[in-house]
Design a protein around this motif. Structure first.
Motif, PDB file in Angstrom:
ATOM      1  N   TYR A  10       0.805  -1.051   0.104  1.00 15.11           N
ATOM      2  CA  TYR A  10       0.026  -0.065  -0.173  1.00 15.11           C
ATOM      3  C   TYR A  10       1.004   1.160  -0.038  1.00 15.11           C
ATOM      4  N   MET A  11       0.162   2.392  -0.422  1.00 15.08           N
ATOM      5  CA  MET A  11       0.931   3.643  -0.161  1.00 15.08           C
ATOM      6  C   MET A  11       0.161   4.635   1.053  1.00 15.08           C
ATOM      7  N   PRO A  12       0.862   4.988   1.910  1.00 11.96           N
ATOM      8  CA  PRO A  12       0.254   5.433   2.972  1.00 11.96           C
ATOM      9  C   PRO A  12      -0.679   6.814   2.731  1.00 11.96           C
ATOM     10  N   VAL A  13      -1.610   7.095   3.192  1.00 13.42           N
ATOM     11  CA  VAL A  13      -2.433   8.144   3.175  1.00 13.42           C
ATOM     12  C   VAL A  13      -3.319   8.274   4.434  1.00 13.42           C
ATOM     13  N   SER A  15      -2.727  11.155   7.023  1.00 13.73           N
ATOM     14  CA  SER A  15      -2.076  11.805   7.921  1.00 13.73           C
ATOM     15  C   SER A  15      -0.978  12.588   7.438  1.00 13.73           C
ATOM     16  N   GLU A  16      -0.435  13.565   8.024  1.00  9.88           N
ATOM     17  CA  GLU A  16       0.725  14.191   7.660  1.00  9.88           C
ATOM     18  C   GLU A  16       1.959  13.419   7.842  1.00  9.88           C
ATOM     19  N   ALA A  17       1.821  12.361   8.851  1.00 10.90           N
ATOM     20  CA  ALA A  17       3.095  11.631   8.770  1.00 10.90           C
ATOM     21  C   ALA A  17       3.194  10.360   7.815  1.00 10.90           C
ATOM     22  N   ALA A  18       1.986  10.416   7.076  1.00 12.87           N
ATOM     23  CA  ALA A  18       2.032   9.546   5.670  1.00 12.87           C
ATOM     24  C   ALA A  18       2.726  10.070   4.464  1.00 12.87           C
ATOM     25  N   LYS A  19       3.942  10.284   4.496  1.00 12.78           N
ATOM     26  CA  LYS A  19       4.931  10.627   3.542  1.00 12.78           C
ATOM     27  C   LYS A  19       4.875   9.696   2.498  1.00 12.78           C
ATOM     28  N   PRO A  20       4.963  10.206   1.082  1.00 13.79           N
ATOM     29  CA  PRO A  20       4.949   9.324  -0.071  1.00 13.79           C
ATOM     30  C   PRO A  20       5.610   8.204   0.028  1.00 13.79           C
ATOM     31  N   ALA A  21       5.445   7.154   0.122  1.00 11.19           N
ATOM     32  CA  ALA A  21       5.946   5.976   0.535  1.00 11.19           C
ATOM     33  C   ALA A  21       5.229   4.673  -0.203  1.00 11.19           C
ATOM     34  N   ILE A  22       6.077   3.596  -0.429  1.00  5.70           N
ATOM     35  CA  ILE A  22       5.383   2.266  -1.004  1.00  5.70           C
ATOM     36  C   ILE A  22       5.714   1.090   0.183  1.00  5.70           C
ATOM     37  N   VAL A  23       4.834   0.710   1.010  1.00  5.70           N
ATOM     38  CA  VAL A  23       4.975  -0.248   1.953  1.00  5.70           C
ATOM     39  C   VAL A  23       4.652  -1.669   1.702  1.00  5.70           C
ATOM     40  N   ARG A  24       5.310  -2.464   2.044  1.00  9.83           N
ATOM     41  CA  ARG A  24       5.011  -3.918   1.664  1.00  9.83           C
ATOM     42  C   ARG A  24       5.152  -4.600   3.544  1.00  9.83           C
ATOM     43  N   ARG A  25       3.826  -5.209   3.822  1.00  9.59           N
ATOM     44  CA  ARG A  25       3.511  -5.687   5.036  1.00  9.59           C
ATOM     45  C   ARG A  25       3.434  -7.141   5.073  1.00  9.59           C
ATOM     46  N   GLN A 124      -3.130   1.395   9.424  1.00  8.77           N
ATOM     47  CA  GLN A 124      -4.538   1.331  10.154  1.00  8.77           C
ATOM     48  C   GLN A 124      -5.191   2.914   9.350  1.00  8.77           C
ATOM     49  N   GLU A 125      -3.996   4.023   9.427  1.00 13.39           N
ATOM     50  CA  GLU A 125      -4.575   5.220   8.901  1.00 13.39           C
ATOM     51  C   GLU A 125      -5.041   5.039   7.478  1.00 13.39           C
ATOM     52  N   THR A 126      -4.337   4.418   6.529  1.00 10.81           N
ATOM     53  CA  THR A 126      -4.598   4.282   5.137  1.00 10.81           C
ATOM     54  C   THR A 126      -6.045   3.248   5.057  1.00 10.81           C
ATOM     55  N   ILE A 127      -6.202   2.358   5.946  1.00 14.01           N
ATOM     56  CA  ILE A 127      -7.593   1.682   5.984  1.00 14.01           C
ATOM     57  C   ILE A 127      -8.598   2.482   6.361  1.00 14.01           C
ATOM     58  N   ILE A 158      -6.169   9.376  -9.505  1.00 11.83           N
ATOM     59  CA  ILE A 158      -6.260  11.370  -9.334  1.00 11.83           C
ATOM     60  C   ILE A 158      -4.878  11.722  -8.383  1.00 11.83           C
ATOM     61  N   SER A 159      -4.538  12.759  -9.210  1.00  8.33           N
ATOM     62  CA  SER A 159      -3.438  13.482  -8.108  1.00  8.33           C
ATOM     63  C   SER A 159      -4.056  14.249  -7.220  1.00  8.33           C
ATOM     64  N   HIS A 160      -3.579  14.156  -5.976  1.00  5.00           N
ATOM     65  CA  HIS A 160      -3.986  14.877  -4.927  1.00  5.00           C
ATOM     66  C   HIS A 160      -3.398  16.195  -4.655  1.00  5.00           C
TER      67      HIS A 160
END
Length: 372
Positions: A10-13, A15-25, A124-127, A158-160
């Motif tokens: 997923y890509m975090p989204v 909150s402000e803490a969710a900087k552009p990233a790709i996460v693998r869990r 959790q924030e992304t969900i 869409i571009s945020h």
């Protein structure tokens, strides 16, 4: 070793803490499972070289060209450099989870514990973000799960930052394997985005349509509206082939950029003004300044509707007189007239109605066949 594993990307989204990233869990659902993770980024379409630098508990991928941004890989397990890649071999017992974060080189998670916290928090924030967003949909009909999944997919395009929307996040995937119709779709097509905004409006997502129409206003104010743009509004989409790449299953050539951006496709004004009209019927407001831009579109249609174009099919050959473009030019005038009536905007009533009727007559007499 046998077992059941769950891998979530997923890509975090949210909150402000969710900087552009790709996460693998990664989680072992059943059994103790051995894993190997390999991170192999390639810069500048695999043309540029890079070096690897260890930075605390993470690794930096540093491209040789200064204008390209470095990438950082953080993990909750031990990482190890292998030539141009970084890997990790680890075992997760049943119920255990590991996380990896690929982000900007400027973003640092100092250790494995911080990576674990970041992954759990952003997961959790992304969900919550996506659950909250889709809950705003007003659709309650059949196949709701499929409709919701489609809406989520469109939202992801869409571009945020800008409100624009790419046609697809892919390039050079062939229309048929082994053939050369491999196009770059990572741009904003006015037509495709307008259709998508129409769908958003029908589902009750007016903010997405409003952001897109504001982006359209900006492009129409600063430059001539063309078929497509980059998401930040650049009109230069020079097409080139990357002959050193094999392509998907040997489907060459691999293309980036899109030469169709210079084509004339008169239908885009019909799709766009249809969406503006639907936006207005859903309570969206239009300023007089925006009406002046719409009037400019109508002037273009009035002056060019009889001319051949490339139309929705984007044929890379001679222009032709396409029925689809004629119909969309009629819609452009018809919807503009309706919008004017809704907001009492001034316009040349006689001329606009006359040209709209001329297009209708042209379609009826020159494109309609009773036999077919």
């Amino acid at each position: 070793e046998e077992g059941i594993a769950e891998i979530i990307d997923y890509m975090p989204v949210g909150s402000e803490a969710a900087k552009p990233a790709i996460v693998r869990r990664v989680t072992s659902i059943r059994g103790n499972i051995r894993y190997e993770m390999i991170c192999s980024p390639r810069f500048d379409y695999a043309k540029g070289k890079h070096s690897i630098k260890k930075s605390g508990h993470s690794f930096l991928f540093v491209p040789e060209h200064d204008q390209l941004e470095s990438l950082r890989l953080c993990g909750s397990t031990s990482l190890m450099a292998k030539k141009a890649d970084v890997s990790s071999e680890f075992i997760l017992k049943e119920g255990e989870t590991a996380g990896f974060v690929l982000c900007s080189g400027q973003h640092d998670l100092s250790g494995s514990e911080e990576t674990d916290v970041y992954v759990q928090q952003t997961y959790q924030e992304t969900i919550r973000f996506w659950q909250t967003w889709i809950a705003r949909s007003n659709y309650k009909g059949r196949w709701q799960e499929s409709v919701n999944r489609s809406a989520l997919t469109l939202k992801l395009l869409i571009s945020h930052a800008y409100g624009s929307m790419v046609a697809a996040p892919t390039f050079s995937l062939p229309e048929s394997v082994g053939h050369g119709r491999n196009w770059d779709y990572r741009f904003t097509w006015i037509r495709d985005a307008a259709f998508s905004m129409h769908a958003f409006l029908q589902l009750g997502f007016i903010e997405e349509a409003e952001a897109f129409l504001n982006w359209i206003k900006k492009q129409s104010t600063e430059k001539t509206l063309q078929l497509m743009f980059t998401i930040d509004g650049d009109s230069r989409l020079d097409e080139r082939t990357l002959d050193y790449l094999e392509g998907y299953k040997g489907s060459k050539p691999v293309r980036i950029g899109n030469r169709a951006s210079s084509q004339t496709q008169m239908d885009i004004y019909g799709e766009l003004l249809e969406t503006v009209y639907i936006y207005a019927t859903h309570g969206g407001d239009l300023t007089y300044n925006y009406w002046q831009i719409i009037s400019g579109y109508v002037k273009l249609v009035i002056n060019n509707w009889q001319k051949p174009d490339h139309s929705i099919w984007e044929v890379r050959a001679l222009k032709r007189e396409f029925l689809f473009s004629r119909m969309m030019c009629w819609i452009a005038l018809d919807r503009a007239i309706k919008i004017a009536g809704m907001f009492s905007f001034p316009y040349d009533i006689l001329k606009w109605h006359k040209v709209r009727d001329e297009i209708f007559t042209d379609v009826r007499e020159n494109f309609w066949s009773e036999e077919r």
